[in-house]
Design an enzyme around this catalytic site. Structure first.
Site, PDB file in Angstrom:
ATOM      1  N   SER A  48       0.788  -1.233   0.000  1.00 40.43           N
ATOM      2  CA  SER A  48       0.000   0.000   0.000  1.00 40.43           C
ATOM      3  C   SER A  48       0.820   1.284   0.000  1.00 40.43           C
ATOM      4  CB  SER A  48      -0.949   0.013   1.203  1.00 40.43           C
ATOM      5  OG  SER A  48      -0.228   0.125   2.413  1.00 40.43           O
ATOM      6  N   LYS A 118       0.372   4.716   6.735  1.00 36.40           N
ATOM      7  CA  LYS A 118      -0.100   5.488   5.577  1.00 36.40           C
ATOM      8  C   LYS A 118       0.441   6.905   5.684  1.00 36.40           C
ATOM      9  CE  LYS A 118      -3.035   2.048   4.648  1.00 36.40           C
ATOM     10  NZ  LYS A 118      -2.852   1.125   3.501  1.00 36.40           N
TER      11      LYS A 118
END
Length: 264
Positions: A48, A118
């Site tokens: 990701s 993230k």
């Protein structure tokens, strides 16, 4: 006449053992303090955040820069690995400063019981939306510049071609993102209004990231659920191979990714 010498030798051996034990305990305590309060290592098991953080990258994260929250002392919990999960009985972060847009954060999503990593895209009060693969912050499209194309492989071994962009936030900070296309499921979204005391997270591998755009899985991340700010990669190996398999290093270690800031 030999008995006193034997006692002296035994005493000396015992003292050496005690001294060694004390040194080991001190080293362990120092390591625990460093890991708990200052810096903690993490590894990357998913795609990701590629190319910023690749599968098989190991990085160190700063735990004190944003202060301490509910999950700051959960040690060794990432992906499917669990060593210690300790939750502080507090309702607000203590010490530290607020994160900046563009910081890469380790955090615990409210619906989950594992750590995620993230990039912080939305700050409290921001309006965040994706339209046609483009990121909008407070109704202004974020600038991006195409760099080229590359092949991207996820944790299941699926490889696809992606377009690489240099994205620039309103504050002027830049980072690299990847897109499979501009028409993937999360490339067109609702307008997300970030609540007070929360942050909006997105992966740099935009079409291969379950992040705050998926409210039921990640959603808005409370300030108190932030754990650490990613700082620098210190090791990287292909195919997520165990780093203790030293015989695999010559063909698989990515030397060019070691000892580098994650913000380069």
């Amino acid at each position: 006449m030999s008995q006193p010498a034997d006692k002296s030798a035994n005493k000396s051996a015992t003292n050496e053992w005690v001294e060694t034990f004390v040194v080991v305990v001190e080293a362990l305590l120092i390591a625990i303090v460093l890991r708990s309060f200052l810096y903690q290592p993490f590894s990357i098991p998913t795609a990701s955040m590629q190319q910023t953080l690749m599968i098989g990258d190991y990085f160190v994260a700063n735990k004190y820069v944003w202060g301490y929250g509910k999950h700051s002392f959960s040690l060794g919990r990432y992906g499917n690995f669990t060593a210690l999960d300790f939750e502080l009985p507090i309702s607000n972060r203590i010490l530290g400063r607020d994160p900046n847009r563009g910081d890469v954060a380790v955090f615990r999503p409210v619906p989950q019981n594992i750590e995620y990593i993230k990039r912080i895209v939305g700050l409290p009060g921001d309006r965040v939306q994706m339209q046609g693969g483009r990121l909008y912050i407070n109704d202004v499209m974020v600038e991006r510049e195409e760099i080229g194309t590359t092949m991207d492989t996820d944790s299941s071994g699926q490889t696809v071609e992606v377009t690489v962009y240099r994205e620039t936030f309103p504050e002027g900070t830049t980072h690299t993102i990847q897109e499979i296309s501009d028409s993937a499921p999360l490339d067109n979204t609702q307008v997300y209004v970030v609540p007070a005391g929360h942050y909006f997270m997105m992966g740099d591998n935009r079409d291969r990231s379950a992040d705050s755009r998926v409210l039921s899985q990640v959603g808005y991340v409370p300030d108190i659920n932030l754990i650490a700010k990613a700082e620098a990669r210190f090791f990287s190996i292909k195919d997520n191979l165990p780093p203790w398999q030293i015989w695999q290093w010559p063909a698989n270690v990515r030397w060019d990714r070691m000892f580098q800031s994650v913000y380069k």
